[in-house]
Design a protein around this motif. Structure first.
Motif, PDB file in Angstrom:
ATOM      1  N   ARG A 133       1.612  13.388  35.768  1.00 37.68           N
ATOM      2  CA  ARG A 133       0.852  13.191  37.180  1.00 37.68           C
ATOM      3  C   ARG A 133       0.028  14.563  36.726  1.00 37.68           C
ATOM      4  O   ARG A 133      -1.300  14.648  37.495  1.00 37.68           O
ATOM      5  CB  ARG A 133       1.558  13.940  38.253  1.00 37.68           C
ATOM      6  CG  ARG A 133       1.345  13.514  39.262  1.00 37.68           C
ATOM      7  CD  ARG A 133       0.879  12.542  39.580  1.00 37.68           C
ATOM      8  NE  ARG A 133       0.307  12.845  41.052  1.00 37.68           N
ATOM      9  CZ  ARG A 133       0.105  12.324  42.550  1.00 37.68           C
ATOM     10  NH1 ARG A 133       0.048  10.881  41.982  1.00 37.68           N
ATOM     11  NH2 ARG A 133      -0.545  11.807  43.621  1.00 37.68           N
ATOM     12  N   CYS A 134       0.999  15.504  36.324  1.00 39.19           N
ATOM     13  CA  CYS A 134      -0.595  16.553  36.157  1.00 39.19           C
ATOM     14  C   CYS A 134      -2.034  16.996  35.367  1.00 39.19           C
ATOM     15  O   CYS A 134      -3.744  17.158  35.536  1.00 39.19           O
ATOM     16  CB  CYS A 134       0.200  17.612  35.135  1.00 39.19           C
ATOM     17  SG  CYS A 134       0.641  17.429  34.265  1.00 39.19           S
ATOM     18  N   VAL A 135      -1.867  15.934  34.469  1.00 39.22           N
ATOM     19  CA  VAL A 135      -2.805  14.898  33.692  1.00 39.22           C
ATOM     20  C   VAL A 135      -3.825  14.137  34.189  1.00 39.22           C
ATOM     21  O   VAL A 135      -5.558  14.301  34.369  1.00 39.22           O
ATOM     22  CB  VAL A 135      -2.764  14.592  31.828  1.00 39.22           C
ATOM     23  CG1 VAL A 135      -3.540  14.300  31.152  1.00 39.22           C
ATOM     24  CG2 VAL A 135      -1.864  15.110  30.973  1.00 39.22           C
TER      25      VAL A 135
ATOM     26  N   TYR B 184       3.357  19.536  41.260  1.00 39.90           N
ATOM     27  CA  TYR B 184       2.784  18.023  40.479  1.00 39.90           C
ATOM     28  C   TYR B 184       3.890  17.683  39.697  1.00 39.90           C
ATOM     29  O   TYR B 184       4.057  15.865  40.191  1.00 39.90           O
ATOM     30  CB  TYR B 184       2.398  18.320  39.119  1.00 39.90           C
ATOM     31  CG  TYR B 184       0.098  18.371  39.062  1.00 39.90           C
ATOM     32  CD1 TYR B 184       0.050  17.885  40.124  1.00 39.90           C
ATOM     33  CD2 TYR B 184       0.190  20.053  37.885  1.00 39.90           C
ATOM     34  CE1 TYR B 184      -1.791  18.720  39.788  1.00 39.90           C
ATOM     35  CE2 TYR B 184      -1.508  20.219  38.331  1.00 39.90           C
ATOM     36  CZ  TYR B 184      -1.711  19.485  39.111  1.00 39.90           C
ATOM     37  OH  TYR B 184      -3.395  19.950  39.631  1.00 39.90           O
ATOM     38  N   CYS B 185       4.612  17.940  39.372  1.00 42.46           N
ATOM     39  CA  CYS B 185       6.167  17.499  38.811  1.00 42.46           C
ATOM     40  C   CYS B 185       7.054  16.251  40.506  1.00 42.46           C
ATOM     41  O   CYS B 185       7.418  15.246  39.232  1.00 42.46           O
ATOM     42  CB  CYS B 185       7.264  18.724  38.475  1.00 42.46           C
ATOM     43  SG  CYS B 185       6.308  19.386  36.842  1.00 42.46           S
ATOM     44  N   GLY B 186       7.048  16.819  41.094  1.00 43.81           N
ATOM     45  CA  GLY B 186       7.418  15.616  42.332  1.00 43.81           C
ATOM     46  C   GLY B 186       7.449  14.545  42.516  1.00 43.81           C
ATOM     47  O   GLY B 186       7.759  13.673  43.083  1.00 43.81           O
ATOM     48  N   ARG B 187       5.853  15.144  42.006  1.00 35.04           N
ATOM     49  CA  ARG B 187       5.255  13.227  42.099  1.00 35.04           C
ATOM     50  C   ARG B 187       5.397  12.594  40.463  1.00 35.04           C
ATOM     51  O   ARG B 187       3.951  11.744  40.635  1.00 35.04           O
ATOM     52  CB  ARG B 187       3.839  13.550  42.850  1.00 35.04           C
ATOM     53  CG  ARG B 187       4.094  13.436  44.093  1.00 35.04           C
ATOM     54  CD  ARG B 187       3.459  14.578  44.695  1.00 35.04           C
ATOM     55  NE  ARG B 187       2.688  15.631  45.178  1.00 35.04           N
ATOM     56  CZ  ARG B 187       2.477  15.853  46.614  1.00 35.04           C
ATOM     57  NH1 ARG B 187       1.937  15.064  47.106  1.00 35.04           N
ATOM     58  NH2 ARG B 187       2.970  16.849  47.440  1.00 35.04           N
ATOM     59  N   CYS B 188       5.705  13.056  39.728  1.00 34.29           N
ATOM     60  CA  CYS B 188       5.901  11.889  38.427  1.00 34.29           C
ATOM     61  C   CYS B 188       6.452  12.017  38.216  1.00 34.29           C
ATOM     62  O   CYS B 188       7.852  11.228  38.189  1.00 34.29           O
ATOM     63  CB  CYS B 188       5.905  13.362  37.663  1.00 34.29           C
ATOM     64  SG  CYS B 188       5.143  13.297  35.441  1.00 34.29           S
ATOM     65  N   ARG B 189       6.291  10.980  37.650  1.00 32.85           N
ATOM     66  CA  ARG B 189       7.010   9.522  36.720  1.00 32.85           C
ATOM     67  C   ARG B 189       7.715  10.495  35.595  1.00 32.85           C
ATOM     68  O   ARG B 189       9.192   9.534  35.928  1.00 32.85           O
ATOM     69  CB  ARG B 189       6.758   8.485  35.468  1.00 32.85           C
ATOM     70  CG  ARG B 189       6.613   7.915  35.068  1.00 32.85           C
ATOM     71  CD  ARG B 189       7.348   6.431  35.445  1.00 32.85           C
ATOM     72  NE  ARG B 189       6.388   4.773  35.199  1.00 32.85           N
ATOM     73  CZ  ARG B 189       5.751   3.695  35.270  1.00 32.85           C
ATOM     74  NH1 ARG B 189       6.432   3.523  34.243  1.00 32.85           N
ATOM     75  NH2 ARG B 189       4.898   3.382  35.889  1.00 32.85           N
TER      76      ARG B 189
ATOM     77  N   ALA C  24      12.307  12.220  29.846  1.00 36.86           N
ATOM     78  CA  ALA C  24      11.740  13.381  29.685  1.00 36.86           C
ATOM     79  C   ALA C  24      10.009  13.716  30.039  1.00 36.86           C
ATOM     80  O   ALA C  24       9.340  12.627  29.291  1.00 36.86           O
ATOM     81  CB  ALA C  24      12.168  13.717  28.351  1.00 36.86           C
ATOM     82  N   CYS C  25       9.789  14.853  30.311  1.00 37.15           N
ATOM     83  CA  CYS C  25       8.172  15.507  30.495  1.00 37.15           C
ATOM     84  C   CYS C  25       7.903  15.251  28.668  1.00 37.15           C
ATOM     85  O   CYS C  25       8.398  16.288  28.054  1.00 37.15           O
ATOM     86  CB  CYS C  25       8.783  16.926  30.681  1.00 37.15           C
ATOM     87  SG  CYS C  25       6.594  17.298  31.087  1.00 37.15           S
ATOM     88  N   PRO C  26       6.431  14.881  28.554  1.00 34.18           N
ATOM     89  CA  PRO C  26       6.350  14.714  26.776  1.00 34.18           C
ATOM     90  C   PRO C  26       5.933  15.984  27.325  1.00 34.18           C
ATOM     91  O   PRO C  26       5.676  16.394  25.530  1.00 34.18           O
ATOM     92  CB  PRO C  26       4.795  13.997  27.566  1.00 34.18           C
ATOM     93  CG  PRO C  26       5.082  12.967  28.511  1.00 34.18           C
ATOM     94  CD  PRO C  26       6.406  14.007  29.977  1.00 34.18           C
TER      95      PRO C  26
HETATM   96 FE1  SF4 Z   1       3.209  17.224  33.642  1.00 30.81          FE
HETATM   97 FE2  SF4 Z   1       6.035  17.500  32.977  1.00 30.81          FE
HETATM   98 FE3  SF4 Z   1       5.167  18.138  35.226  1.00 30.81          FE
HETATM   99 FE4  SF4 Z   1       4.700  15.062  35.236  1.00 30.81          FE
HETATM  100  S1  SF4 Z   1       7.452  16.290  35.191  1.00 30.81           S
HETATM  101  S2  SF4 Z   1       3.898  16.455  36.302  1.00 30.81           S
HETATM  102  S3  SF4 Z   1       4.117  15.825  32.542  1.00 30.81           S
HETATM  103  S4  SF4 Z   1       4.742  18.768  33.065  1.00 30.81           S
END
Ligand code: SF4
Ligand code: FAD
Ligand code: DLZ
Length: 509
Positions: A346-348, A434-439, A450-452
């Motif tokens: 999501r962040c990227v 961002y992270c709350g909306r991330c896959r 896991a978060c890459p």
């Molecule tokens: Fe970025 Fe990782 Fe957070 Fe997802 S979980 S938004 S990839 S830092």
């Protein structure tokens, strides 16, 4: 007597430019040219090209109104020679001029091309900057490390900004410990001032749409300022509404807010529509009037008289070879998601989407999201450099290359950064929503979910252990790694390898 040609480049739109000061309004001719070579040496964002062409055309109108004779070549002129040296030769043939006066360009590439013309060239220093090449060389001479903080103090003394006698205002040079707050729940600032395109700008937008519409980036809506008066309004708007909170939230990122309390003035400053001192004086005045706290004014002024002057000093000190540096031997191709292909991160995704739409991302998005990922994943610095140079409206090599290759990628081996700016997902989670909306799950450290950033962070540190474990500022990171259970370490590294393999296969990460 035949007059001389006075070259004014697209990022030299300042009435007090050294080349203009050296010119004779009565007999010299100013040359400005929109040329394919400058517009396509990297695939610039269409907004960047449109901003520069519109600002160039309006600056030419201003110069004519001031009594200058201006020869302006449009991109679609059928006789356009296609490059700056080509246009100089064509103008020399047409006017009989043999002498050229130019202010030094901000990229070695163009400096060398100008030096190669058969015409008699006088290259003047670009004194729109506060620190000359000679001053920077003197400052750098004999120092083991070229740390920005010490350079910045020199610039404070030189300019007198935020000084009380020979002491820094508030008794400290740097108030960063008051800054770096995580993202606020609500942002009170509505963002940068937006300008409706005028007729000149509309004409440019049609041209850019036709010629560069296939480049990465959305041209419309186009809301940039395109002349000095508008740029000044944009600055005043920032000082009035955003500067007071600039320091506090300088490093924060929000999924639903692209600008937070940032100034979004770098395109104007770098093209010459604003000057560094007028910006800093405006910030200092706001502090002295009690409108902005010292941590905000100091943090903001430091970016301009500190970082901006410092990175330019490094670019010219290090010479043309700087952009080829690759100290960490990173060779992976730039993933397609930098150019808009899908990603689950999501962040990227949000940083790239806003880059596509605005030709803008703020510093922490550039450094700790797209830059951090490129460094952790071992992407070839030359490809990352080309990307940053292309996609941002404020990008010229003198400022972009040291930020990308030096600050962000450690490709210069540590001239700019005393340690690599790497972080796991924890930093991004702390500074953003961002992270709350991330896959991916930022709290998960191994496995496909896991978060890459978590996986690649340890992969990077182990890959480069020999180089970094002796760095006192990184010792804690290696201690944490070494304390981990061996099985877990093995799993982290093999999961990180899996991410990299999937990246190389072009799978959506
Ligand atoms: Fe970025 Fe990782 Fe957070 Fe997802 S979980 S938004 S990839 S830092
Ligand atoms: P604000 O955050 O409001 O800061 C105010 C001003 O300070 C900016 O307008 C800029 O002129 C100056 N400034 C802040 N940080 C820096 C810095 N590190 N170096 C130089 N000036 C700075 N900046 C560019 O102008 N052009 C670039 O091509 C560029 N490429 C970058 C690439 C990477 C990988 C990174 C990490 C940073 C880069 N920067 C670049 C620096 C910074 O990100 C931008 O100057 C800033 O985001 C511009 O937005 P703003 O006007 O809202 O800045
Ligand atoms: C970035 C740019 C672009 C897109 N186009 C032009 C142009 O057509 N004519 C011009 O004079 N300058 C342009 N520029 C800015 C130059 O590339 C810039 O002056 C150099 O990169 C040095 O900083």
């Amino acid at each position: 007597m035949v007059g001389r040609l006075i070259l004014v480049l697209g990022d030299q739109l300042s009435p007090d430019l050294s080349a203009l000061r050296a010119a004779d309004r009565g007999r010299d001719t100013i040359l400005m040219a929109e040329v394919a070579a400058e517009a396509s040496y990297v695939p610039h964002h269409p907004k960047k090209i449109a901003f520069l062409f519109a600002a160039m055309r309006k600056f030419a109108q201003y110069l004519r109104a001031e009594g200058w004779q201006v020869r302006y070549t449009r991109l679609d002129d059928p006789d356009n020679a296609g490059s700056i040296p080509g246009e100089l030769l064509r103008a020399a043939n047409a006017t009989g001029a043999t002498d050229i006066i130019a202010t030094e360009p901000g990229e070695w590439r163009l400096i060398e091309a100008l030096r190669d013309t058969p015409l008699k060239l006088t290259l003047l220093e670009d004194d729109r900057f506060l620190c000359s090449h000679a001053e920077f060389r003197d400052w750098a001479k004999g120092r083991k490390a070229l740390r920005m903080e010490y350079f910045y103090r020199e610039m404070r003394r030189k300019t007198g900004l935020l000084m009380e006698g020979d002491q820094p205002a508030g008794g400290q040079w740097n108030f960063d410990h008051d800054n770096r707050k995580p993202a606020p729940d609500a942002v009170t600032h509505s963002g940068p001032l937006a300008f409706e395109p005028d007729d000149t700008t509309e004409e440019v937008l049609s041209l850019v749409e036709a010629r560069f519409g296939a480049n990465f980036g959305r041209l419309r809506p186009f809301r940039f300022a395109t002349d000095r008066a508008q740029a000044r309004q944009a600055l005043d708007h920032f000082i009035a509404h955003a500067l007071p909170s600039f320091g506090d939230y300088q490093d924060a990122m929000l999924d639903g807010n692209r600008f937070l309390y940032h100034a979004v003035i770098s395109p104007y400053l770098n093209a010459g529509l604003l000057s560094p001192m007028e910006i800093c004086r405006a910030a200092e005045d706001a502090w002295r009037a009690g409108h902005a706290p010292l941590n905000a004014a100091e943090g903001f002024i430091r970016q301009i008289i500190g970082w901006r002057e410092y990175v330019r000093g490094i670019y010219f000190l290090e010479g043309p070879g700087y952009t080829g540096r690759n100290a960490l031997g990173h060779e992976r191709d730039l993933p397609a998601f930098y150019w808009g292909a899908p990603t689950h991160m999501r962040c990227v995704l949000r940083a790239v989407e806003q880059t596509r739409d605005e030709a803008y991302a703020h510093h922490i998005q550039r450094l700790m999201v797209t830059g951090n990922f490129a460094l952790l994943a071992g992407i070839d610095p030359a490809q990352v450099h080309e990307w940053y140079l292309a996609v941002y409206a404020d990008a010229y090599e003198w400022v972009e290359a040291p930020n990308t290759l030096g600050m962000s990628l450690f490709a210069d081996g540590g001239i700019i950064a005393s340690k690599p700016y790497v972080s796991s997902g924890a930093y991004i989670n702390r500074m953003s929503d961002y992270c709350g909306r991330c896959r991916y799950k930022v709290s998960v450290k191994t496995g496909r979910g896991a978060c890459p950033f978590n996986l690649l962070y340890w992969h990077f540190l182990t890959r480069h252990r020999d180089r970094f474990e002796g760095n006192p500022r990184m010792a804690q990171m290696y201690r944490t790694w070494d304390r981990m259970d061996e099985d877990r370490r093995r799993t982290v590294l093999s999961d990180a390898d899996d991410v990299l393999r999937r990246l190389d296969r072009g799978e959506v990460i």
